[in-house]
Motif scaffolding. Sequence first.
Motif, short mmCIF file in Angstrom:
data_model
loop_
_atom_site.label_atom_id
_atom_site.label_comp_id
_atom_site.label_asym_id
_atom_site.label_seq_id
_atom_site.Cartn_x
_atom_site.Cartn_y
_atom_site.Cartn_z
N THR A 61 -13.68 10.68 5.76
CA THR A 61 -12.45 10.35 4.75
C THR A 61 -11.35 10.16 5.80
OG1 THR A 61 -12.11 12.77 4.60
CG2 THR A 61 -13.63 11.69 2.71
N LEU A 62 -10.26 9.39 5.30
CA LEU A 62 -9.25 8.77 6.15
C LEU A 62 -8.06 8.68 4.93
CD1 LEU A 62 -11.66 6.82 6.99
CD2 LEU A 62 -10.07 7.03 9.01
N ALA A 63 -7.00 9.26 5.51
CA ALA A 63 -5.84 9.56 4.73
C ALA A 63 -4.66 9.91 5.58
CB ALA A 63 -5.93 10.92 3.68
N PRO A 64 -3.41 9.09 4.94
CA PRO A 64 -1.91 9.43 5.93
C PRO A 64 -1.69 11.10 5.90
CG PRO A 64 -1.70 7.82 4.23
CD PRO A 64 -3.23 8.53 3.80
N GLU A 65 -1.28 11.39 6.97
CA GLU A 65 -1.00 12.82 7.09
C GLU A 65 0.25 12.82 8.18
OE1 GLU A 65 -3.36 16.79 8.90
OE2 GLU A 65 -4.42 15.21 7.62
N PRO A 66 1.21 13.80 8.05
CA PRO A 66 2.29 13.99 8.89
C PRO A 66 1.78 14.14 10.04
CG PRO A 66 2.56 15.44 6.89
CD PRO A 66 0.92 14.94 6.90
N PHE A 67 2.57 13.39 11.05
CA PHE A 67 1.89 13.62 12.59
C PHE A 67 2.08 14.76 13.19
CE2 PHE A 67 6.51 13.27 12.66
CZ PHE A 67 7.02 13.94 13.75
N ASP A 68 2.86 15.83 12.53
CA ASP A 68 2.88 17.00 13.26
C ASP A 68 2.07 18.49 12.37
OD1 ASP A 68 4.61 16.98 11.01
OD2 ASP A 68 6.30 17.81 11.90
N ALA B 108 -8.30 1.65 7.79
CA ALA B 108 -7.29 2.25 6.97
C ALA B 108 -5.69 1.86 7.67
CB ALA B 108 -7.54 3.77 7.25
N VAL B 109 -5.77 1.90 9.01
CA VAL B 109 -4.54 1.32 9.46
C VAL B 109 -4.13 0.04 8.97
CG1 VAL B 109 -3.10 1.07 11.59
CG2 VAL B 109 -4.57 3.15 11.37
N GLU B 110 -4.94 -0.86 9.09
CA GLU B 110 -4.70 -2.26 8.41
C GLU B 110 -4.36 -2.28 7.13
OE1 GLU B 110 -8.34 -4.24 9.52
OE2 GLU B 110 -8.12 -4.12 11.86
N GLU B 111 -4.85 -1.42 6.24
CA GLU B 111 -4.49 -1.25 4.78
C GLU B 111 -2.89 -0.65 4.67
OE1 GLU B 111 -5.85 1.34 0.96
OE2 GLU B 111 -7.30 0.68 2.27
N ALA B 112 -2.75 0.18 5.51
CA ALA B 112 -1.43 0.80 5.45
C ALA B 112 -0.39 -0.46 6.06
CB ALA B 112 -1.24 2.04 6.27
N ALA B 113 -0.76 -0.98 7.01
CA ALA B 113 0.04 -2.09 7.55
C ALA B 113 0.33 -3.30 6.42
CB ALA B 113 -0.37 -2.92 8.52
N ARG B 114 -0.66 -3.54 5.62
CA ARG B 114 -0.56 -4.47 4.43
C ARG B 114 0.56 -3.95 3.56
NH1 ARG B 114 -6.01 -4.83 5.19
NH2 ARG B 114 -6.45 -6.61 6.11
N ALA B 115 0.22 -2.58 3.26
CA ALA B 115 1.31 -2.08 2.08
C ALA B 115 2.80 -2.01 2.54
CB ALA B 115 0.96 -0.61 2.02
N PHE B 116 3.08 -1.93 3.92
CA PHE B 116 4.40 -2.40 4.74
C PHE B 116 4.61 -3.87 4.55
CE2 PHE B 116 3.57 1.98 6.67
CZ PHE B 116 4.79 2.61 6.51
N GLY B 117 3.91 -4.68 4.25
CA GLY B 117 4.18 -6.03 4.41
C GLY B 117 3.72 -6.69 5.63
N THR C 66 -20.47 7.12 14.93
CA THR C 66 -20.58 7.22 13.65
C THR C 66 -19.87 6.54 12.59
OG1 THR C 66 -18.66 8.89 13.47
CG2 THR C 66 -20.74 9.81 14.17
N GLY C 67 -19.21 5.35 13.17
CA GLY C 67 -18.39 4.45 12.33
C GLY C 67 -16.98 4.68 12.12
N GLY C 68 -16.50 6.04 12.61
CA GLY C 68 -15.32 6.42 12.50
C GLY C 68 -14.40 5.35 12.90
N GLY C 69 -14.43 4.71 13.88
CA GLY C 69 -13.58 3.90 14.75
C GLY C 69 -13.20 2.55 13.87
N GLY C 70 -14.28 2.11 13.35
CA GLY C 70 -13.87 0.83 12.24
C GLY C 70 -13.36 1.45 11.29
#
Length: 175
Positions: free
Chosen positions: A4-11, A105-114, A96-100
Amino acid sequence: MTWTLAPEPFDSPDASLLRRDYYDEVASRYWGRPATAEEIDEGLTDDGADRLVPPTGQFVVGRFDGEAAACAGLLVVDADTAELTRVFVRPGHRGTGGGGLLLAAVEEAARAFGVRTLRLDTRNDLVEARGLYAKHGYREVPAFHRRNQYAEHWFAKELPPTPSVSEAATTPAGP
């Protein structure tokens, strides 16, 4: 076994430990010896992670069966471009496929930022990372900056726009 992947505070506690493990690995590989706790602390001090929050970026944590096991950061450079940073999968969870999934997930976040172009830099010794990027459509490009003294390879990927709901509804299905 699932990711599972989700945004999370860096700290957050998990994100902080992942960032620490990331820096430990890249520093230890660079120096050819285990990094000390002091060296890791120094590397994490003022490392720019505070910019990995909206609207300047995002930090994503990947969990494998609930255990924090991977992370990546997205740093918005301008209206069309962002940089991928701090990509890390703990050694016990590699393959285990986590890297891809993390890249997706980061690419999806990038698209959301335009963002339309995602780029990154890396080193010669991080061969697994370079392989991961190439496998997922990142191509090696000329240096786009020289601010990272350790950068030896630069990659970029053009992000296709996510189809709108109306486009997806009118697109014919494959055979």
